[in-house]
Design an enzyme around this catalytic site. Structure first.
Site, PDB file in Angstrom:
ATOM      1  N   TYR A  76       0.763  -1.083  -0.013  1.00 55.43           N
ATOM      2  CA  TYR A  76       0.090   0.220   0.091  1.00 55.43           C
ATOM      3  C   TYR A  76       0.890   1.294  -0.146  1.00 55.43           C
ATOM      4  O   TYR A  76       0.270   2.472   0.140  1.00 55.43           O
ATOM      5  CB  TYR A  76      -0.743  -0.120   1.105  1.00 55.43           C
ATOM      6  CG  TYR A  76      -2.029  -1.000   1.074  1.00 55.43           C
ATOM      7  CD1 TYR A  76      -1.689  -2.246   1.081  1.00 55.43           C
ATOM      8  CD2 TYR A  76      -3.447  -0.537   0.877  1.00 55.43           C
ATOM      9  CE1 TYR A  76      -2.875  -3.217   0.891  1.00 55.43           C
ATOM     10  CE2 TYR A  76      -4.489  -1.431   0.965  1.00 55.43           C
ATOM     11  CZ  TYR A  76      -4.136  -2.885   0.832  1.00 55.43           C
ATOM     12  OH  TYR A  76      -5.228  -3.572   0.823  1.00 55.43           O
TER      13      TYR A  76
ATOM     14  N   LYS B 187       3.839 -14.077   5.119  1.00 56.23           N
ATOM     15  CA  LYS B 187       4.131 -14.905   4.038  1.00 56.23           C
ATOM     16  C   LYS B 187       5.849 -15.269   3.777  1.00 56.23           C
ATOM     17  O   LYS B 187       6.523 -14.957   2.783  1.00 56.23           O
ATOM     18  CB  LYS B 187       3.545 -14.449   2.671  1.00 56.23           C
ATOM     19  CG  LYS B 187       3.554 -15.472   1.472  1.00 56.23           C
ATOM     20  CD  LYS B 187       2.922 -16.786   1.411  1.00 56.23           C
ATOM     21  CE  LYS B 187       3.191 -17.362   0.313  1.00 56.23           C
ATOM     22  NZ  LYS B 187       2.569 -18.829   0.306  1.00 56.23           N
TER      23      LYS B 187
ATOM     24  N   ASP C  99      -1.511 -18.183   3.780  1.00 57.13           N
ATOM     25  CA  ASP C  99      -2.421 -19.071   2.971  1.00 57.13           C
ATOM     26  C   ASP C  99      -3.214 -19.979   3.780  1.00 57.13           C
ATOM     27  O   ASP C  99      -4.517 -20.163   4.063  1.00 57.13           O
ATOM     28  CB  ASP C  99      -1.676 -19.602   1.801  1.00 57.13           C
ATOM     29  CG  ASP C  99      -0.517 -20.028   2.037  1.00 57.13           C
ATOM     30  OD1 ASP C  99       0.067 -19.859   3.148  1.00 57.13           O
ATOM     31  OD2 ASP C  99       0.381 -20.298   1.068  1.00 57.13           O
TER      32      ASP C  99
ATOM     33  N   ASP D  30      -6.189  -6.683   4.932  1.00 54.72           N
ATOM     34  CA  ASP D  30      -7.251  -6.128   4.549  1.00 54.72           C
ATOM     35  C   ASP D  30      -8.375  -7.063   4.088  1.00 54.72           C
ATOM     36  O   ASP D  30      -9.471  -7.307   3.937  1.00 54.72           O
ATOM     37  CB  ASP D  30      -6.944  -5.334   3.025  1.00 54.72           C
ATOM     38  CG  ASP D  30      -7.841  -4.554   2.427  1.00 54.72           C
ATOM     39  OD1 ASP D  30      -9.021  -4.280   2.916  1.00 54.72           O
ATOM     40  OD2 ASP D  30      -7.405  -3.743   1.544  1.00 54.72           O
TER      41      ASP D  30
END
Ligand code: NAD
Length: 513
Positions: A148, A195, A228, A252
């Site tokens: 972002y 991740k 994930d 988000d």
């Protein structure tokens, strides 16, 4: 609902200032776009009816401003209001698609340093149908960094880039905030999602900071999940989670999923907390598909406003509204977004679903009542926001590491040559200080020893490292290399310096290197 913990809808940090009980607290209000004006009208009506001691100052933001030529979506004078009141109740806005417009939400969050996005998601079973009746969790989303940052470039004919920025201050502030929030609100576990199996340096830092900070909170259980599998578990076994802290993009996405799992994305409110200013909103967007119909669910913005009331030290008004809202759900009153769940056409003879304003009136009718089946909410013991002077700093800058420059990645645009031919051309530009070590394409090593099967675009990362055993170079060596490359007609897009910090490599290997 969890019965043994305080309600999660609390802002745990950021100042609202000490305000006398009977004075009106100035707040900045923006009615936004799409369904924004409808849900704001409904929300303010409930707040006023409940006796909220607020003095709203209205600012215009969003589509109108974009179309009036403010590419940021906000007029300069509106910042004055935000910086003066330090409290912002904001309806969703529409960010026009396409180039030239930046997301105002992101601009506001970053400009005002609203680093923590706190998104409680709670199931209201059996009154709101959900497959996950025990869902009761809080997502603490990092709010200023990650993809972002909005730093995007087209670099070649074929390749576009978005920079993912993760910083140590950003990680420390959000992780510490998540633990402080958990402690203040009687939450028992904080799960970190990242991740870091793929993004070892950026998400790796987030995970590492989580491991560093969690030892300061021994009473709180912790775990880490790759995003994930974490998202998959959240969707199937949400009761395993309590507080989740995660970088911006993942936060988000999973907060929309979690809110929708409670019955509707229209049910969740959020707080954006900074050290100086705080902003309160619904988590959903401007819902252009239902705008102007008067059917939007105002609950998300209303619960955001409840968080705001706690923040500005009006806990009794916050609880009054929250309890009346719970009573409204218990009485079977619902808005259209909850209709597709086999709900009756009428409730006690009254046609359903309710529109936004009728729903607000239903809440107002119930002000002063306590829910019979949900646990009544009390914010009396809510931890008060700390003033900047009283708050422990969430980040203290460490002494700078010893930094050594050991090479440079030169990014090159070219579509005519194979990796081997490009290497021949680049090696001719080797200098006494720097020599070509490796070429990658989309991160995969293609020279030396590339595979013919690897698809290559017109965007090459060419790594030059120090030619001397000492391994250290100077900035002027990079300038000299760029000079020889330019003379050779190489189209250089950009460079990234390769440094070590206290002897530790500050750069990743090529995939397959
Ligand atoms: P959205 O959240 O606006 O809508 C998604 C779906 O949920 C739609 O079907 C909508 O009708 C429904 N929905 C959302 N809120 C509802 C409510 N209160 N009551 C009933 N139904 C509701 O997401 P989107 O369609 O992807 O985005 C629309 C616009 O909103 C975009 O311009 C986007 O940039 C913007 N947006 C703004 C914010 C914000 O201002 N904080 C957040 C997200 C998206």
């Amino acid at each position: 609902m969890k019965n043994d913990t305080p309600n999660p809808l609390l802002a745990a940090a950021a100042p609202a200032g000490d305000r006398a009980a009977d004075t009106l607290v100035p707040i900045t209000v923006a009615h936004g776009d799409g369904i924004g004006p409808e849900i704001m009208e409904a929300t303010l009506k409930v707040l006023m009816a409940a006796g909220a001691r607020i003095a709203p100052e209205t600012i215009e933001i969003g589509e109108k401003l974009y179309h009036a030529g403010h590419s940021s979506g906000i007029a300069p004078e509106s910042w004055d209001s935000l910086r003066r009141t330090k409290v912002f109740l904001k309806s969703p806005i529409t960010t026009p698609s396409g180039g030239g417009y930046k997301s105002l939400n992101v601009t506001i969050r970053k400009t005002l340093g609203l680093y923590a996005n706190v998104r409680p998601c709670v199931s209201y079973s059996p009154f709101v149908a959900t497959k996950h009746p025990k869902l009761d969790l809080v997502i603490v989303r990092e709010n200023e960094e990650d993809l972002y940052a909005g730093i995007e470039h087209r670099q070649t004919d074929e390749v576009f880039q978005c920079l993912k920025l993760i910083t140590r201050p950003g990680c420390e502030k959000i992780v510490r905030y998540a633990f402080e929030y958990a402690r203040a609100n009687g939450r028992r576990k904080v799960t970190c999602m990242s991740k870091d199996n793929i993004m070892k340096m950026t998400d790796g830092l987030f995970h590492q900071v989580f491991d560093e900070i969690r030892v300061d909170y021994p009473e709180i259980a912790t775990d880490h999940m790759i995003i994930d599998i974490g998202a998959a578990r959240l969707a199937t076994r949400p009761e395993q989670f309590d507080v989740i802290v995660t970088p911006n993009l993942y936060g988000d996405i999973i907060s929309d999923i979690a809110a929708e799992m409670t019955g509707s994305v229209g049910l969740a409110g959020s707080a954006n907390i900074g050290e100086h200013v705080a902003m309160f909103e619904a988590i959903h967007g401007s819902a252009p598909d239902i705008a102007g119909k008067g059917i939007a669910n105002p609950s998300g913005l209303l619960l955001g406003a409840v968080m705001m009331l706690v923040h500005i030290r009006q806990p009794e008004v916050a609880a009054k509204i929250h309890n009346a809202w719970l009573c409204t759900l218990e009485d079977g009153v619902f808005t259209a977004d909850l209709q597709s769940q086999g709900k009756p056409q009428t409730q006690r003879g009254i046609p359903m679903p309710f529109g936004s304003m009728d729903f607000a009136d239903a809440i107002i009718e119930r002000l002063g009542r306590l829910p019979a089946q949900f646990k009544p909410v009390s914010y009396q013991n809510a931890p008060l926001p700390k003033t900047p002077a009283a708050a422990k700093p969430l980040y203290v800058r460490a002494p700078a590491a010893k930094k050594a420059l050991v090479g440079v990645d030169v990014f090159v645009h070219q579509s005519a040559l194979s990796a081997d031919d490009l290497a021949v051309q680049l090696k001719a530009s080797n200098t006494a200080a720097l020599q070509l070590q490796m070429i990658t394409n989309r991160g995969v090593k293609v020279w030396p020893g590339g595979f013919p099967e690897t698809f290559c675009t017109d965007h090459w990362r060419c790594r030059f490292v120090a030619a001397t055993p000492a391994g250290e170079i100077a900035q002027r060596d990079i300038v000299a290399l760029l000079g020889t490359l330019t003379e050779a007609g190489v189209d250089v897009i950009k460079t990234e310096n390769l440094c070590t910090f206290d002897g530790v490599k500050g750069f990743a290997l090529g995939q397959g290197q």
